[in-house]
Design a protein around this motif. Structure first.
Motif, PDB file in Angstrom:
ATOM      1  N   GLU A  25       0.829  -1.210   0.000  1.00  0.00           N
ATOM      2  CA  GLU A  25       0.000   0.000   0.000  1.00  0.00           C
ATOM      3  C   GLU A  25       0.857   1.251   0.000  1.00  0.00           C
ATOM      4  N   HIS A  56       0.322   4.026  -3.008  1.00  0.00           N
ATOM      5  CA  HIS A  56      -0.195   5.373  -2.776  1.00  0.00           C
ATOM      6  C   HIS A  56       0.917   6.412  -2.859  1.00  0.00           C
ATOM      7  N   TYR A  79       0.984   4.316   6.704  1.00  0.00           N
ATOM      8  CA  TYR A  79       1.525   2.970   6.516  1.00  0.00           C
ATOM      9  C   TYR A  79       2.937   2.830   7.086  1.00  0.00           C
TER      10      TYR A  79
END
Length: 231
Positions: free
Chosen positions: A56, A60, A69
């Motif tokens: 992730e 992103h 994250y």
């Protein structure tokens, strides 16, 4: 009788000793195995979450998302280190400890690769980061998972060995208890017969017969045949 008492004491001491061995191994099986397997399960779960967070992170480009994250990854890493420290305190098998040390080395390698991967993503070099994710990072991740599986197998083997020790101790204690109890009963019977014969020899008559004679005398009955010839 002192011999009989000594035997009974020995039987009790032996049974207590063997029961302590059984309790120790049963406690080890119940506590150590459950705790270790639980901790290994947590580590496996956290490793998977780290992997998802890394994917992730690369996917992103938003700084807020990446900060989210990155914090998760740092928290997960600390969680794994804590769980491994807990496992190291519980492990009593040298082979299991060696496997845990190997797993720790794989984890350090994985964290190093992860930091490099996140750095590449921060520099907008997502292609290189993805290559690292799919190759070196993935291989390191699989090494950790495999080492955890080996560690779990070793824990189960060690648990089985402890269970066998407990079962053998129980069987031995039961067998010896039966033998010693039978021996104690034999000694008790022998001593009873010996004491009865010795008493009978010293009194010259059966103790029961002497009791009946004493009762007759107490009742003023003096017509007693003591077995001596009449003159």
């Amino acid at each position: 009788m002192s011999i009989l008492i000594m035997f009974i004491f020995f039987i009790s001491a032996y049974i207590i000793f063997e029961m302590n061995i059984i309790n120790k191994n049963v406690g080890f099986i119940a506590t150590n195995r459950i705790n270790n397997i639980t901790l290994l399960g947590k580590i496996n779960t956290v490793i998977s979450r780290i992997r998802i967070s890394e994917i992730e992170y690369i996917r992103h480009s938003s700084s807020d998302k990446r900060n989210f994250y990155r914090k998760n990854i740092a928290s997960y890493n600390l969680n794994i280190i804590k769980n491994m420290e807990e496992i190291s305190k519980l492990l009593m098998n040298n082979k299991a400890r060696t496997l845990l040390e190997g797993c720790s080395e794989y984890l350090k390698k994985y964290i190093t690769i992860s930091n490099e991967m996140l750095r590449l993503a921060d520099e907008d070099n997502n292609t290189e980061a993805s290559i690292l994710l799919d190759n070196a990072s993935r291989n390191s991740y699989l090494q950790i998972r495999n080492s955890l599986e080996e560690l779990e197998k070793e824990i189960l083997i060690n648990t089985a060995a402890s269970r066998t020790t407990a079962e053998n101790a129980y069987t031995t204690a039961l067998r010896m208890s039966i033998i010693l109890t039978a021996l104690a009963i034999s000694i008790a019977v022998f001593l009873t017969i010996k004491i009865t014969r010795e008493t009978h020899r010293q009194l010259g008559k059966d103790p029961g017969e002497l009791q009946r004679l004493a009762l007759r005398v107490a009742q003023s009955d003096y017509t007693i045949d003591d077995g001596t010839p009449k003159t």
